[in-house]
Design an enzyme around this catalytic site. Structure first.
Site, PDB file in Angstrom:
ATOM      1  N   LYS A  54       5.424  -1.954   2.764  1.00 41.54           N
ATOM      2  CA  LYS A  54       4.376  -2.793   3.414  1.00 41.54           C
ATOM      3  C   LYS A  54       4.557  -4.045   3.185  1.00 41.54           C
ATOM      4  CE  LYS A  54       0.764   0.652   1.780  1.00 41.54           C
ATOM      5  NZ  LYS A  54      -0.257   0.942   0.820  1.00 41.54           N
ATOM      6  N   GLN A  98      -3.271   0.194  -4.422  1.00 40.38           N
ATOM      7  CA  GLN A  98      -2.317   1.256  -3.882  1.00 40.38           C
ATOM      8  C   GLN A  98      -3.011   2.697  -4.817  1.00 40.38           C
ATOM      9  OE1 GLN A  98       0.151   1.572  -2.018  1.00 40.38           O
ATOM     10  NE2 GLN A  98       0.415   3.779  -2.345  1.00 40.38           N
ATOM     11  N   ASP A 121      -8.232  -0.830   3.905  1.00 42.19           N
ATOM     12  CA  ASP A 121      -7.837   0.719   3.879  1.00 42.19           C
ATOM     13  C   ASP A 121      -9.024   1.521   4.367  1.00 42.19           C
ATOM     14  OD1 ASP A 121      -5.692   2.249   3.322  1.00 42.19           O
ATOM     15  OD2 ASP A 121      -5.903   2.533   1.359  1.00 42.19           O
TER      16      ASP A 121
END
Length: 295
Positions: A54, A98, A121
């Site tokens: 990422k 995460q 997200d």
């Protein structure tokens, strides 16, 4: 008949390039690139690799990549405090925690600390509510990647019958809603659906997302259908020696390849799209928060 292979890596690279061009335009106009901050808790090797990828792709797109690494021993209160601080930081446009978090930490409570305007997200209750209501907002990355793969493979999706196998809040449910927004007819199936094989065979677009290695057999695929395999499962690979493993999807690939019209491989299909959509979301969040416009 053999299927066309949907090259998720190539499509993701094209999306990355589109984002990079828009970021360059924004920097020329406003002088400040978007900033994505990833919070990594613990030392899970798979998460570390993912976060590293990422960061690399965020920087390649011309955006600022920040990482906050915390030990697995971090308390719930400390983690929530860190996420709240990022939510209040005017220089941060996107926040991604995460997942999964180490045992003992409540991920739902942590996600609730993310400012919905920075929820790249698409996991907060506000983001989910906007998706259900069909309002503008940040969408979950993996399901959005499935939509992009389907549209760049098939073009107009209107009227297609989509069967999503899996009902998770991360992929299954949002994927169903996103395909519905494309004017598809959507069936949301799962492992307990009666006669699941025949339900899958009715799909023009089949999207397995159950996390069960090669659960979907070739005989479950309608001839000529498009298969977008979300599953990423690690299984033993004795042919490569003791302890060796390989990645497989939720679809029995070799079987389905002989039946489908188009299919994503694992790896190299949906996976690369997740980060590409994360970059898109970060760009979108930056523009919305700062009142920027591209072009």
């Amino acid at each position: 008949m053999s299927a066309r292979i949907i090259d998720g890596k190539a499509i993701a690279e094209a999306v990355d390039q589109e984002v990079a061009r828009d970021v360059e335009s924004l920097v020329q106009t406003y002088g400040a690139p978007p900033c994505l901050c990833v919070v990594l808790v613990g030392d899970d090797p798979a998460s570390q690799v993912y976060v590293r990828n990422k960061g690399r792709r965020t920087q390649a797109a011309g955006m600022i990549s920040r990482e906050i690494k915390l030990p697995a021993s971090v308390s719930q209160a400390e983690l929530e405090s860190q996420v709240k601080a990022l939510s209040a930081d005017p220089d941060v446009d996107g926040i991604l925690v995460q997942l999964p978090l180490p045992a003992g930490l409540n991920s739902d409570a942590v996600i609730a600390c993310i400012d919905p305007a920075k929820d790249v997200d698409g996991l907060t209750e506000v983001s989910a509510g906007r998706l259900v209501l069909g309002r503008l907002g940040l969408r979950p990355c993996t399901p959005t990647g499935c939509i992009i793969l389907a549209k760049r493979t098939l073009g107009d999706l209107k009227g297609a019958h989509v069967v999503v196998v899996g009902r998770s809040i991360l992929v299954g449910k949002p994927a169903g809603l996103l395909f519905l927004a494309e004017d598809c007819t959507v069936t949301l199936a799962h492992s307990r659906t009666r006669d699941l094989a025949s339900v899958c065979r009715s799909a023009d677009i089949l999207v397995p997302a159950v996390g069960r290695p090669e659960m979907i057999k070739g005989a479950w695929v309608k001839p000529g259908a498009t298969v977008i395999d979300v599953g990423i499962n690690r299984v033993d690979n004795p042919a490569k020696g003791p302890g060796a493993t390989r990645l497989v999807g939720d679809v029995a690939y070799e079987e389905a390849f002989e039946v489908a019209g188009a299919i994503t491989p694992v790896p190299g299909g949906v996976g690369p799209m997740t980060i590409a959509c994360l970059l898109q979301n970060t760009l979108q969040a930056a523009c919305a928060r700062r009142g920027w416009s591209v072009g």
